[in-house]
Design a protein around this motif. Sequence first.
Motif, PDB file in Angstrom:
ATOM      1  N   ARG A   6      49.731 139.176  62.233  1.00 23.52           N
ATOM      2  CA  ARG A   6      50.924 138.541  62.791  1.00 23.52           C
ATOM      3  C   ARG A   6      50.554 137.276  63.564  1.00 23.52           C
ATOM      4  O   ARG A   6      51.252 136.259  63.485  1.00 23.52           O
ATOM      5  CB  ARG A   6      51.681 139.511  63.696  1.00 23.52           C
ATOM      6  CG  ARG A   6      52.572 140.418  62.912  1.00 23.52           C
ATOM      7  CD  ARG A   6      53.446 141.243  63.839  1.00 23.52           C
ATOM      8  NE  ARG A   6      53.029 142.608  63.565  1.00 23.52           N
ATOM      9  CZ  ARG A   6      52.881 143.572  64.444  1.00 23.52           C
ATOM     10  NH1 ARG A   6      53.141 143.371  65.695  1.00 23.52           N
ATOM     11  NH2 ARG A   6      52.492 144.754  64.079  1.00 23.52           N
ATOM     12  N   LEU A  10      51.886 133.607  62.660  1.00 20.38           N
ATOM     13  CA  LEU A  10      52.565 132.747  63.633  1.00 20.38           C
ATOM     14  C   LEU A  10      51.799 131.444  63.836  1.00 20.38           C
ATOM     15  O   LEU A  10      52.414 130.381  63.974  1.00 20.38           O
ATOM     16  CB  LEU A  10      52.738 133.475  64.968  1.00 20.38           C
ATOM     17  CG  LEU A  10      53.479 132.705  66.052  1.00 20.38           C
ATOM     18  CD1 LEU A  10      54.881 132.299  65.587  1.00 20.38           C
ATOM     19  CD2 LEU A  10      53.544 133.531  67.333  1.00 20.38           C
ATOM     20  N   ALA A  14      54.403 128.463  63.083  1.00 19.25           N
ATOM     21  CA  ALA A  14      54.904 127.610  64.178  1.00 19.25           C
ATOM     22  C   ALA A  14      54.641 126.126  63.910  1.00 19.25           C
ATOM     23  O   ALA A  14      55.570 125.318  63.970  1.00 19.25           O
ATOM     24  CB  ALA A  14      54.316 128.050  65.515  1.00 19.25           C
ATOM     25  N   GLY A 140      55.239 128.798  70.885  1.00 13.47           N
ATOM     26  CA  GLY A 140      54.457 129.239  69.729  1.00 13.47           C
ATOM     27  C   GLY A 140      53.009 129.524  70.085  1.00 13.47           C
ATOM     28  O   GLY A 140      52.450 130.548  69.689  1.00 13.47           O
TER      29      GLY A 140
END
Length: 152
Positions: A6, A10, A14, A140
Amino acid sequence: MTPLARANALALAAPAIAMAGALGSQYIGHLYPCEMCHWQRWPHEIAIALAILAFFLPRDPRRSLIGLAAVAILISGAIGIFHAGVEYHWWEGFTTCSRTGGAVTLDSIMATPMIRCDSAQWTFHGVSLAGFNALWSILGGIGVFALLKRAR
């Protein structure tokens, strides 16, 4: 999906979303970037490359690359804060001019749009694109670090 996966996703999503927004506003919205706008893009490009590379590495080097990608995302956010401050006239920016790539001729100089770093081309409820990049990038980057911490 594991917390490390994850974090990696991300770290890729982002900056990719930020770059899609920047390029979309440039090529679809016809909002030409100033020099500081370009500065905010460079760390996102680095973060994207690091996050893609991290998908192909074992756990420990992967964590390191994801962490470096998060740092790059946060750097873009810091540049966004500086740029937004220049736009809002909280402090003075750099007084250099910018141009697009290619050979410098009188025609290319005259055809280049004059984009000032101290004037926001677009705002939403008083927040410029540099301000949105700062918010997006800082959230982010913090999110990537939070997921990395959970992956321990």
